[in-house]
Structure formats: structure tokens, C-alpha cells
Design an enzyme around this catalytic site. Sequence first.
Site, PDB file in Angstrom:
ATOM      1  N   HIS A 106      96.088 -52.328   2.963  1.00 23.38           N
ATOM      2  CA  HIS A 106      95.540 -51.978   4.284  1.00 23.38           C
ATOM      3  C   HIS A 106      96.558 -52.142   5.414  1.00 23.38           C
ATOM      4  CE1 HIS A 106      91.844 -51.403   2.300  1.00 23.38           C
ATOM      5  NE2 HIS A 106      91.343 -52.608   2.399  1.00 23.38           N
ATOM      6  N   HIS A 177      85.902 -49.336   6.729  1.00 24.94           N
ATOM      7  CA  HIS A 177      85.668 -50.360   5.712  1.00 24.94           C
ATOM      8  C   HIS A 177      84.339 -51.094   5.951  1.00 24.94           C
ATOM      9  CE1 HIS A 177      86.514 -53.544   2.819  1.00 24.94           C
ATOM     10  NE2 HIS A 177      87.639 -52.935   2.475  1.00 24.94           N
ATOM     11  N   GLU A 305      84.550 -46.297   0.881  1.00 26.25           N
ATOM     12  CA  GLU A 305      85.678 -45.931   1.735  1.00 26.25           C
ATOM     13  C   GLU A 305      86.218 -44.560   1.346  1.00 26.25           C
ATOM     14  OE1 GLU A 305      88.475 -49.408   1.649  1.00 26.25           O
ATOM     15  OE2 GLU A 305      86.901 -50.136   0.297  1.00 26.25           O
TER      16      GLU A 305
END
Length: 340
Positions: A106, A177, A305
Site C-alpha cells: 500500500h 480499503h 478492493e
Amino acid sequence: MSLRTSVFGVTESGHEAHLFTLENSHGMRVELTDLGACVVSVRVPDAHGGRPDVCLGYDGVRGYEHNSADFGAIVGRCANRIAGASFELSGTTYRLAANEGPNSLHSGPHLYFERLWKATGTTDDSVAFNLLSRRGDQGFPGAVDVNVTYTLTEENQLGIRYEATPDDTTIINLTCHAYWNLNGHASGSVLGHELQIESTHYTPVDEHHIPTGDVLPVASTPYDFMTPKDLGDDIALVPGGYDTNFVLQNEERLERACTLVGERSGIAMDVITDSPALQVYTAGGLDCMGKDGCHYGDHCGVALETQFYPDAIHHKAWPQPVYDAGHAFRFTTVFAFRTA
């Protein structure tokens, strides 16, 4: 349809963060904050006359400033994993922060979802947020002008429109998310939720959750959700639970990717997207305090996601999250709610 704006709190650096509340005439209400452009709360009508909050999160600013669980987060510059925390573009090797063993997860440091974004436009049914990610930010080449627009409809749909324009060749892979629990954020495990995914193939991973490069059929595996089944039906066969990339065949057209149904609330949520893949994460090992003094534990939510495949930059045969100067990353995801 209505929009209200209020003060959410003050950050540790002394900046005021705001809460934006969208509500339609059917009782669906969405709360968003400019701190991380995060989804804070989503209340939707259930099958019993209630209106539970189905999105995990925190009560105030402090939680979102140190959002280790990524609750409601907009993730970038590159969502998911990059093997070895490095990649090559145009003959140059770029090194990132290794924040999950030797790999990047991420992106980071200074995560997008822990920064204060700018609210650049509001209407009765939408809020737009902007973030300028400067050249070299998190180790990536090029600057990127990131815009995320949330829209609530009278059909109980929450749409997210991503548009991010770079000034040089770089990687862009944005996602939301949010963790969903359709029985209500404080109602415990989601393993009784029913899930159906429009995907015939998935990308297996190694022990570090890095794709092996294979694209395999889901048939006769625990990853087969073509026919609806409970999240918990086969989860014992998946160490740690699902953290799995499913391949979508939408050819960048808006199509339904999956449907999640809360077994007690009767709430169903369709995820509609033009992204090439769907990551399903059942939050194994989750352990933190959330809204209303609630403790979130193992499998208390599921993240759905929409994004590019994990580590796509190292697998050139896969759809690539590489964008040249002036070529914008543009994708849409819609969370469409109804009662089953």
C-alpha cells in the site's frame, strides 16, 4: 438529497479535519472525512426496518491519523504489494519503503489515507477530494494530481470515481480499503456472509503474499465463489483467511464484480467496477478498537478492493498500472445496496 459539513476534530499538527455527511430520501447516510479521504460511516436500510452502520471505522480524528487497519482508506500511490519494494521503469530502478518484510504494501511512508486532503467540490449528492502527490513521494517517479469523488444516489448506491493525472511515467493503482460488515460494524464475524464473485481465475501467492505469476482456475478450490457460498465455508483451507486477488473480465467496462449478503440484516451489496481485479481480504488477525467502543477481532469485516493485480509491475503479461505524463488513471467503483 442533502449534504452537511461539520468539524471532525483537530489533527496532531493543529489542522482542522472535517466530516461530510451525505443522505438520501430513503435513509441511506454516508459520512466521509478529508482526513485520508476516508469513508467513516455507511448507514443503509436493512430488511427489518433498521439502518445499521455497515462500515468499520473509528470515532474520531486520532484513529484516522494512525490508521494501521486502513479503515475506509483511499490507498495509493500503489495499492497492494510490490515485491522487493522496488521496480524498474524506463531503465531506472526505483526503491520503495519495505513495510511488509522485504516488500512494499500500500506504499508509504506518509500514507495517502493519513494525510489531510482538500475538499475541492461539494453538491447535494457528492464530495470531491484532491491530493497532490509530489515527485519522489513514497519513492515513486513523477508527481500525480489525485482526485477522488464520492457520489450518493437515490438508488442507495455509493459511487467512487478515481482520476489521477501524472506529469511523468509512474505507477498508479488506487483503491478503497473500506471493511464491510452488512450485519452492522459491531456485530462480530462476517464469516456467515454469503459472497458470489464473477471470476473464474485467481492469482496464487507465495508465503509472503506475492503472486507467483500463475493465473489459475478457481474451480475445485477454496477460491471458487462463482456459486454463492458463505465466506466461512472453506476459509479453514486458506491459511490466515482470504487475502486473494480475483481476475475480472470486464474489459474496463462497469460490470458487477461480486455480491455480498449479510445473513442477519438481509442487506445485499453489489460491487460494480471497471477495474481489472478484485482483492478479497477477510481481515484475519484484525485486533483493534473501533467506533462506539467496539473491539474488532478476526474476520469482523471484509474488504472488497477493486484494483490492478498485486505486483503487476513485475508481470508484464498482466494489465499494467503504468501511466505516462498526461495519461490519467480513471476508474469507477460503485457499492450498490439493497435488501435481499
